[in-house]
Design a protein around this motif. Sequence first.
Motif, PDB file in Angstrom:
ATOM      1  N   PRO A  28       0.809  -1.223   0.000  1.00 22.41           N
ATOM      2  CA  PRO A  28       0.000   0.000   0.000  1.00 22.41           C
ATOM      3  C   PRO A  28       0.842   1.272   0.000  1.00 22.41           C
ATOM      4  CG  PRO A  28       0.075  -0.932   2.204  1.00 22.41           C
ATOM      5  CD  PRO A  28       0.758  -1.915   1.302  1.00 22.41           C
ATOM      6  N   VAL A  29       0.314   2.304  -0.646  1.00 24.91           N
ATOM      7  CA  VAL A  29       0.915   3.631  -0.607  1.00 24.91           C
ATOM      8  C   VAL A  29       0.139   4.468   0.404  1.00 24.91           C
ATOM      9  CG1 VAL A  29       1.648   3.483  -3.006  1.00 24.91           C
ATOM     10  CG2 VAL A  29      -0.562   4.511  -2.449  1.00 24.91           C
ATOM     11  N   ALA A  30       0.696   5.622   0.759  1.00 23.98           N
ATOM     12  CA  ALA A  30      -0.033   6.542   1.626  1.00 23.98           C
ATOM     13  C   ALA A  30      -1.336   6.927   0.950  1.00 23.98           C
ATOM     14  CB  ALA A  30       0.819   7.776   1.901  1.00 23.98           C
ATOM     15  N   ASP A  31      -2.425   6.942   1.702  1.00 20.45           N
ATOM     16  CA  ASP A  31      -3.738   7.189   1.127  1.00 20.45           C
ATOM     17  C   ASP A  31      -4.603   7.912   2.149  1.00 20.45           C
ATOM     18  OD1 ASP A  31      -5.540   7.076  -0.957  1.00 20.45           O
ATOM     19  OD2 ASP A  31      -6.287   5.080  -0.474  1.00 20.45           O
ATOM     20  N   ARG A  32      -5.626   8.577   1.672  1.00 19.37           N
ATOM     21  CA  ARG A  32      -6.597   9.226   2.549  1.00 19.37           C
ATOM     22  C   ARG A  32      -7.876   8.382   2.570  1.00 19.37           C
ATOM     23  NH1 ARG A  32      -5.338  14.220   4.267  1.00 19.37           N
ATOM     24  NH2 ARG A  32      -3.628  15.330   3.231  1.00 19.37           N
ATOM     25  N   ALA A  33      -8.408   8.175   3.752  1.00 18.96           N
ATOM     26  CA  ALA A  33      -9.604   7.344   3.893  1.00 18.96           C
ATOM     27  C   ALA A  33     -10.754   8.174   4.431  1.00 18.96           C
ATOM     28  CB  ALA A  33      -9.324   6.168   4.819  1.00 18.96           C
ATOM     29  N   ALA A  34     -11.916   8.044   3.797  1.00 20.04           N
ATOM     30  CA  ALA A  34     -13.119   8.716   4.285  1.00 20.04           C
ATOM     31  C   ALA A  34     -13.596   8.037   5.563  1.00 20.04           C
ATOM     32  CB  ALA A  34     -14.208   8.665   3.215  1.00 20.04           C
ATOM     33  N   PRO A  35     -14.222   8.777   6.460  1.00 18.01           N
ATOM     34  CA  PRO A  35     -14.685   8.180   7.733  1.00 18.01           C
ATOM     35  C   PRO A  35     -15.588   6.965   7.543  1.00 18.01           C
ATOM     36  CG  PRO A  35     -14.787  10.575   7.854  1.00 18.01           C
ATOM     37  CD  PRO A  35     -14.459  10.235   6.434  1.00 18.01           C
ATOM     38  N   ASP A  36     -16.488   7.016   6.544  1.00 21.39           N
ATOM     39  CA  ASP A  36     -17.369   5.857   6.361  1.00 21.39           C
ATOM     40  C   ASP A  36     -16.613   4.652   5.830  1.00 21.39           C
ATOM     41  OD1 ASP A  36     -16.950   7.225   3.991  1.00 21.39           O
ATOM     42  OD2 ASP A  36     -18.866   6.650   3.121  1.00 21.39           O
ATOM     43  N   ASP A  37     -15.535   4.891   5.040  1.00 21.87           N
ATOM     44  CA  ASP A  37     -14.707   3.777   4.596  1.00 21.87           C
ATOM     45  C   ASP A  37     -13.950   3.162   5.769  1.00 21.87           C
ATOM     46  OD1 ASP A  37     -15.515   4.051   1.988  1.00 21.87           O
ATOM     47  OD2 ASP A  37     -13.775   5.209   1.352  1.00 21.87           O
ATOM     48  N   LEU A  38     -13.425   3.999   6.662  1.00 19.80           N
ATOM     49  CA  LEU A  38     -12.728   3.482   7.842  1.00 19.80           C
ATOM     50  C   LEU A  38     -13.668   2.656   8.705  1.00 19.80           C
ATOM     51  CD1 LEU A  38     -10.512   6.523   8.929  1.00 19.80           C
ATOM     52  CD2 LEU A  38      -9.742   4.345   7.963  1.00 19.80           C
ATOM     53  N   ALA A  39     -14.908   3.101   8.807  1.00 20.52           N
ATOM     54  CA  ALA A  39     -15.888   2.343   9.595  1.00 20.52           C
ATOM     55  C   ALA A  39     -16.135   0.973   8.985  1.00 20.52           C
ATOM     56  CB  ALA A  39     -17.194   3.128   9.693  1.00 20.52           C
ATOM     57  N   ALA A  40     -16.219   0.907   7.652  1.00 15.10           N
ATOM     58  CA  ALA A  40     -16.427  -0.382   6.983  1.00 15.10           C
ATOM     59  C   ALA A  40     -15.216  -1.295   7.167  1.00 15.10           C
ATOM     60  CB  ALA A  40     -16.697  -0.158   5.494  1.00 15.10           C
ATOM     61  N   LEU A  41     -14.015  -0.709   7.117  1.00 17.83           N
ATOM     62  CA  LEU A  41     -12.796  -1.501   7.235  1.00 17.83           C
ATOM     63  C   LEU A  41     -12.584  -2.011   8.657  1.00 17.83           C
ATOM     64  CD1 LEU A  41     -10.382   0.673   5.043  1.00 17.83           C
ATOM     65  CD2 LEU A  41     -11.576  -1.427   4.404  1.00 17.83           C
ATOM     66  N   ALA A  42     -13.171  -1.339   9.622  1.00 20.34           N
ATOM     67  CA  ALA A  42     -12.987  -1.748  11.018  1.00 20.34           C
ATOM     68  C   ALA A  42     -13.788  -2.991  11.367  1.00 20.34           C
ATOM     69  CB  ALA A  42     -13.381  -0.599  11.951  1.00 20.34           C
ATOM     70  N   ARG A  43     -14.694  -3.424  10.492  1.00 18.20           N
ATOM     71  CA  ARG A  43     -15.583  -4.544  10.816  1.00 18.20           C
ATOM     72  C   ARG A  43     -14.954  -5.904  10.548  1.00 18.20           C
ATOM     73  NH1 ARG A  43     -19.538  -1.526   7.464  1.00 18.20           N
ATOM     74  NH2 ARG A  43     -20.550   0.014   8.811  1.00 18.20           N
ATOM     75  N   ILE A  44     -13.913  -5.964   9.731  1.00 18.21           N
ATOM     76  CA  ILE A  44     -13.314  -7.251   9.361  1.00 18.21           C
ATOM     77  C   ILE A  44     -11.794  -7.162   9.466  1.00 18.21           C
ATOM     78  CG2 ILE A  44     -15.212  -7.850   7.807  1.00 18.21           C
ATOM     79  CD1 ILE A  44     -13.377  -7.071   5.477  1.00 18.21           C
ATOM     80  N   PRO A  45     -11.110  -8.308   9.559  1.00 19.80           N
ATOM     81  CA  PRO A  45      -9.645  -8.286   9.591  1.00 19.80           C
ATOM     82  C   PRO A  45      -9.062  -7.811   8.259  1.00 19.80           C
ATOM     83  CG  PRO A  45     -10.487 -10.369  10.427  1.00 19.80           C
ATOM     84  CD  PRO A  45     -11.639  -9.664   9.777  1.00 19.80           C
ATOM     85  N   ILE A  46      -8.115  -6.901   8.341  1.00 15.86           N
ATOM     86  CA  ILE A  46      -7.404  -6.407   7.158  1.00 15.86           C
ATOM     87  C   ILE A  46      -5.918  -6.441   7.474  1.00 15.86           C
ATOM     88  CG2 ILE A  46      -7.022  -4.454   5.623  1.00 15.86           C
ATOM     89  CD1 ILE A  46      -9.874  -3.590   6.216  1.00 15.86           C
TER      90      ILE A  46
END
Length: 276
Positions: free
Chosen positions: A69-87
């Motif tokens: 991964p490169v440095a990236d900006r994440a929207a709050p709703d995307d971060l919320a979706a990503l917090a639900r599963i292992p990444i």
Amino acid sequence: MELRLDVATSDAPGAVRTALGTLPRSYGPASSSGSAPPAVAVIRGAPGWTEDAARAARAGARGILVVDPVADRAAPDDLAALARIPIVLDTPWRHRSALDAARAPLHRLLRPHALIECRVVGRPGDASDRQLLGVLGLLRGLGVPARRLHLHEADAHGFAATGELDQGVRACVWGILTPSADPGASIRLIDAAGSVEIDLPAPDGGAQPARVVVDDESDSATTIGPFETSTRGALIRLHRLVGGTGRAGPADEGADDVASFLADAELVGAATSCAR
């Protein structure tokens, strides 16, 4: 019976497909019918990867591997979706299993103002900020994330930086970009009570072992890690997390890969901007 997760590999980088082939009991090919999303999604870490990963999470993926991964900006709703599963982020140095042998003795020697020396060797043309971000990920994997970072110089031949880590530990980081040495990374902590040295080969240079040398009052040993690429280590960790066995060992205690990576990327971005 071990859980076998299906994963779509049509767009996966070659390093991922190779690593998956060595883990046939853990991973299998996703169904071509498209009736259900694969359990594991593989996302390339190009700009916008946080949005791509969030889309896969919303589509029903049970786990996600983000490659380089490169440095990236994440929207709050995307971060919320990503917090639900292992990444799990497949970054250059984080997933070498030999680091487990270094973590406990390293922390035995840590104290405020202790100095950790880090060196990374890359190829000409490698981006200094990417190399520095990889080193911060390695330090985080050892349980000493960076809190402050100062980039003293960076050019086509490498970079030099200093920083403050957790527990008041200091760090010196050097990057060397040259065709005359094999790519790799090394960490060294030397104290009156002992020393810990870690040598890691290039993560994409094939399955090569890492070396950990410990010499203190409690231990004196050299550990050679397994012949395992960083990508394979990342896939093993992701399988453990998706399989519901909880955190996959000391490297995962309190860890959030996405949030941690974005925090490190913010440090590198700020240090790079100040150095210009």
